[in-house]
Design an enzyme around this catalytic site. Structure first.
Site, PDB file in Angstrom:
ATOM      1  N   CYS A 130       0.820  -1.208   0.000  1.00 24.73           N
ATOM      2  CA  CYS A 130       0.000   0.000   0.000  1.00 24.73           C
ATOM      3  C   CYS A 130       0.856   1.260   0.000  1.00 24.73           C
ATOM      4  O   CYS A 130       1.459   1.602  -1.012  1.00 24.73           O
ATOM      5  CB  CYS A 130      -0.988  -0.029   1.153  1.00 24.73           C
ATOM      6  N   HIS A 157      -4.619  -4.632   0.118  1.00 26.44           N
ATOM      7  CA  HIS A 157      -4.305  -5.215   1.429  1.00 26.44           C
ATOM      8  C   HIS A 157      -4.629  -6.707   1.380  1.00 26.44           C
ATOM      9  O   HIS A 157      -5.774  -7.112   1.554  1.00 26.44           O
ATOM     10  CB  HIS A 157      -5.127  -4.528   2.516  1.00 26.44           C
ATOM     11  N   GLU A 175      -4.056  -8.869   3.475  1.00 27.05           N
ATOM     12  CA  GLU A 175      -4.455  -9.352   4.789  1.00 27.05           C
ATOM     13  C   GLU A 175      -5.901  -9.020   5.122  1.00 27.05           C
ATOM     14  O   GLU A 175      -6.453  -9.535   6.098  1.00 27.05           O
ATOM     15  CB  GLU A 175      -3.526  -8.748   5.855  1.00 27.05           C
TER      16      GLU A 175
END
Length: 669
Positions: free
Chosen positions: A553, A641, A643
């Protein structure tokens, strides 16, 4: 009060501190004891001078975030502890009979911030905070206030009775009376709990968090399946819930060895409002006070990322929060130490010096409507005021919701409606299986086992399971998505250390087998920020050394900049946006939380360094040229992202990018 004093009446007449808590339909708990104010959560007195465990009810104010170095308007509200000396369980009917019922009149009632001014604050936060990449969502509050001319305790007991009689769906209904301070409310949301016993392992506790978001204000007469369907179909409300689940999973991954598993979504139905919620569960061996510290405070009442949300709140709220968005934390002795039960202090009325204060907030996201957020604060305030009888109640809705003798067509069982159940279940089709399924450190993906991401072993040195795990240093740029990244890395077999950006030394950066430069808020071009400047140094140093690097990011944008790829703000922020993208030939559903992007000419698939001839592969949007991923000799990066719960293909994509960064064939020389 009745002529013959009950235990409750005797307690009230004594003038001593006490608390009333209703956690089930049949009983009310009465807690009495001594008040102690402490400075830190670690100071909550869970043991007496002889080290014997004792029960404590702690009111934790919002200002306690200073323990974690976060900003706030610091009103020095005390961390107030009721050290319990007696704990009684009373029949609810007995408590109701002992409580006053005469309505309490309010005078000079209204919001401290007028509607149009609050709408202007909403516009400013969307444009200047979310629009500049400071975060995904922020909760900005205002207060409904009024003068109360009756005895504070009489008023509080009257309101507590009204909540018992008329509110439903609350997690805790409570009254806490201590010197100079009275709080009474019906919180719908359990922020965090820690309970010993099965299914927790010996010496550990089961930690539960309960993110609730999305607010449906019931129409006159109450909610119906048709009116609720429109709410559940709202993109804003759905994404708002997903964002707070992501934020609470960051906390769960920090305190639980297994990262946390999500179940739901469910409906939380109350008298005037309905919310959507998930449950998160994991196991931890932490002291419950440390669990509470690491989870300060719920993103549903602050925003995300948490640290920057506190800064944004300080910029845009005009007064301190007091106890609003803090927690009421009940620590109860158990076989493994203390259990913890801590609801969020929302839907709560405070009475101090004859003034009633009901704080309420709206969650602001990229597509918030200012007038709609104004209406949400009215709805939340009305939920409290209606429940305590300060404004007229919707009696038809109450009859339909609470009267078991009402006709079946009028009774509310909305979660059981097939259409509603289908809409709720459909939400999980968008989410990452990794967080929906049980997790453990075992069972890495095939890529991790066979491409070197799991273990550092050479042929002939034994099985991969006997070799030392590779080390990963995750550099935190003030977004605790890094805790979720670390959990996924451990799942893939890495030995992981997380270091804040200011504590990641050059030696630590150089020593790690792979450095994961994390995400964070802000403009990647802002070199005046020490945080941005240090993250740039780390990314550039690792890349220039040809050592394995994964940039995520914000750090991905910095890597792109070092490669000569232009950075630009997006026309509209991608905060909490799920996109289907191509990552080097692999279609992937990925969650994005970015306001800035690296951008190339549409159709560009690689960049060749004019001096070294180094080739960087580029995965970009074919129409806009927005760069989704990069990979080159010893490095890889991703704008999304992996995750996040929004990344259905996150773990597999993470595995592939790490395998590339670690592959000898990808490294220089």
């Amino acid at each position: 009060m009745t002529a013959s004093p009950t235990l409750l009446e005797a307690t009230v007449r004594s003038g001593e501190p006490f608390a009333l808590i209703a956690r089930d339909a049949d009983t009310v708990e009465l807690l009495t004891g001594d008040v102690v104010d402490v400075d830190l959560l670690a100071d909550i007195p869970l043991h007496d001078a002889s080290a014997a465990p004792r029960e404590v009810l702690a009111l934790v104010p919002f200002r306690q975030v200073v323990e974690r170095g976060f900003d706030c308007h610091d009103d020095q509200a005390p961390l107030r502890c009721l050290v319990v000396t007696a704990h009684h369980s009373l029949p609810r009917a007995e408590v109701l009979a002992a409580l006053p019922a005469e309505p309490v009149a309010l005078a000079d009632a209204g919001f401290d911030i007028p509607d149009e001014e609050y709408a202007d604050i909403v516009r400013t936060v969307i444009a200047d905070e979310i629009g500049r990449g400071e975060g995904a969502n922020f909760v900005i509050r205002r207060d409904f206030t009024a003068r109360v001319d009756v005895d504070p305790l009489t008023a509080g007991l009257t309101w507590f009775r009204a909540l018992l009689e008329h509110e439903r769906g609350a997690y805790w209904t409570f009254l806490v009376s201590t010197p100079g301070h009275l709080a009474v409310g019906a919180s719908p949301e359990a922020h965090v709990s820690a309970q010993s016993g099965p299914p927790a392992a010996p010496g550990s506790t089961t930690v539960t968090m309960n993110p609730i978001s999305g607010t449906f204000r019931h129409p006159a007469g109450g909610a119906t399946a048709d009116t609720l369907t429109e709410f559940l179909s709202s993109t804003k409300e759905t994404e708002e819930l997903f964002m707070v689940v992501d934020e609470e999973l960051k906390m769960m991954s920090a305190v639980c060895s297994d990262g946390g598993r999500i179940t739901g979504p469910h409906l939380k139905e109350m008298s005037r409002l309905t919310h959507t919620e998930y449950m998160l569960r994991g196991t931890s061996t932490m002291d419950p006070r440390e669990i509470l510290r690491e989870t300060m405070f719920a993103p549903t009442v602050t925003g995300s990322p948490m640290q920057n949300a506190c800064t944004v709140i300080t910029r845009h709220e005009r007064t301190p929060r007091g106890y609003y968005s803090g927690v009421a934390a009940l620590f109860t002795p158990s076989t493994s130490g203390h259990d913890l039960d801590a609801p969020i202090l929302i839907r709560t009325a405070y009475l101090v010096d004859g003034r009633l204060r009901v704080p309420v907030g709206a969650t602001l996201v990229r597509h918030s409507d200012p007038d709609g957020e104004v209406g949400e604060t009215h709805g939340k305030a009305a939920g409290v005021l209606g429940a305590i009888g300060a404004i007229p109640r919707d009696e038809a809705a109450e009859r339909a919701a609470l009267d078991e003798d009402a006709p079946a067509a009028e009774r509310r069982a909305l979660a059981d409606d097939p259409q509603i159940a289908e809409l709720l279940a459909a939400r999980n089709e968008r989410l990452a299986p990794f967080w929906l399924n049980p997790q453990g450190p075992e069972s890495p993906s095939e890529g991790a086992r066979h491409e070197g991401a799991r273990h550092d072993s050479s042929p002939g040195e034994g099985s991969p399971g006997e070799a030392a795990a590779r080390t990963a240093l995750v550099v935190d740029a003030e977004d605790r998505f890094t805790t979720m990244l670390a959990h996924q890395l451990r799942h893939l077999g890495f030995a992981v250390t997380i270091a804040p950006w200011h504590a990641a030394s050059d030696d630590a950066v150089d020593a790690a087998d792979v450095v994961v430069a994390g995400p964070g808020p802000g403009d990647p071009r802002d070199d005046a920020s020490p945080r941005i400047a240090r993250m740039r140094e780390i990314v550039a140093a690792r890349k220039d050394a040809g050592r394995p690097l994964l940039a995520v990011c914000l750090s991905h944008q910095m890597l792109a900049d070092t490669l000569g790829i232009a950075l630009a703000p997006l026309a509209a922020p991608h905060q909490g946006l799920q996109k289907e993208v191509d990552v080097f030939g692999h279609p992937a559903s990925i969650g994005f939380y970015n306001t800035f992007t690296a951008r190339v000419q549409p159709g560009t698939t690689e960049r060749v360094d004019p001096e070294t001839g180094e080739v960087t592969e580029i995965a970009a949007d074919p129409a806009s040229g927005d760069v989704y991923a990069l990979r080159g000799p010893g490095y890889a990066s991703i704008q999304g992202h992996l995750e996040s719960i929004l990344s259905r293909d996150g773990l597999e994509t993470l595995d592939r990018l790490l395998a590339h960064a670690l592959s000898p064939a990808a490294a220089r020389g």
